[in-house]
Write an enzyme that holds these catalytic residues in place. Structure first.
Site, PDB file in Angstrom:
ATOM      1  N   GLY A   1       1.983   1.551  -3.449  1.00  0.00           N
ATOM      2  CA  GLY A   1       0.770   1.712  -4.255  1.00  0.00           C
ATOM      3  C   GLY A   1       0.204   3.118  -4.165  1.00  0.00           C
ATOM      4  N   ASP A   2       0.301   3.737  -3.004  1.00  0.00           N
ATOM      5  CA  ASP A   2      -0.152   5.112  -2.820  1.00  0.00           C
ATOM      6  C   ASP A   2       0.611   6.040  -3.764  1.00  0.00           C
ATOM      7  OD1 ASP A   2      -1.401   7.418  -1.448  1.00  0.00           O
ATOM      8  OD2 ASP A   2       0.560   7.687  -0.531  1.00  0.00           O
ATOM      9  N   ALA A   3       1.925   5.885  -3.809  1.00  0.00           N
ATOM     10  CA  ALA A   3       2.762   6.731  -4.661  1.00  0.00           C
ATOM     11  C   ALA A   3       2.491   6.475  -6.143  1.00  0.00           C
ATOM     12  CB  ALA A   3       4.231   6.496  -4.339  1.00  0.00           C
TER      13      ALA A   3
ATOM     14  N   ALA B   1       0.839  -1.206   0.000  1.00  0.00           N
ATOM     15  CA  ALA B   1       0.000   0.000   0.000  1.00  0.00           C
ATOM     16  C   ALA B   1       0.873   1.254   0.000  1.00  0.00           C
ATOM     17  CB  ALA B   1      -0.945  -0.002   1.199  1.00  0.00           C
TER      18      ALA B   1
END
Length: 133
Positions: free
Chosen positions: A26-28, A23
């Protein structure tokens, strides 16, 4: 040399990585893809770009997007989403509903999984749905 932005490979196979770590990346990756999409549009005023980006990257927006993706997820992807949703990050959301935050973490976990799994085609397919293309 392999194309893409994989300058440093993770130290373990993607399916063994902690969902919170997936995550995190994944956020970036999600934010980068949203920004690339917005820059491909016609209005490049910074305030407009930022306002548009928040319509995609907020916990609530990510929960809604994950609900949109849910029917087309593979069994493997759905399992990654479950792992991400059930992961304990050790922090509580500051400006988001806890349920939305869990779903947003699940979406980011999936994005991280696809990114480190080098499933670029699938990432493009899901993001096209996010942008209604």
């Amino acid at each position: 040399m392999e194309e893409g932005l994989w300058f440093h490979a993770p130290n373990k196979p993607v399916h063994l990585m902690n969902p919170i770590v997936l995550a995190y990346i994944g956020d970036a990756v999600f934010e980068m893809m949203v920004r690339q999409y917005l820059i491909s549009q016609s209005n490049h005023k910074l305030h407009h770009l930022h306002r548009q980006a928040t319509q995609f990257v907020s916990a609530k927006a990510q929960r809604i997007l994950l609900e949109k993706w849910q029917p087309i997820l593979t069994e493997e992807e759905a399992d990654i989403v479950r792992r991400g949703r059930n992961a304990k990050s050790g922090t509580s959301p500051k400006n988001a509903d806890p349920a939305d935050y869990q779903q947003a973490t699940a979406l980011e976990c999936l994005i991280g999984y696809l990114y480190y799994g080098k499933q670029v085609g699938r990432l493009r397919e899901l993001m096209a749905l996010a942008f209604d293309e």
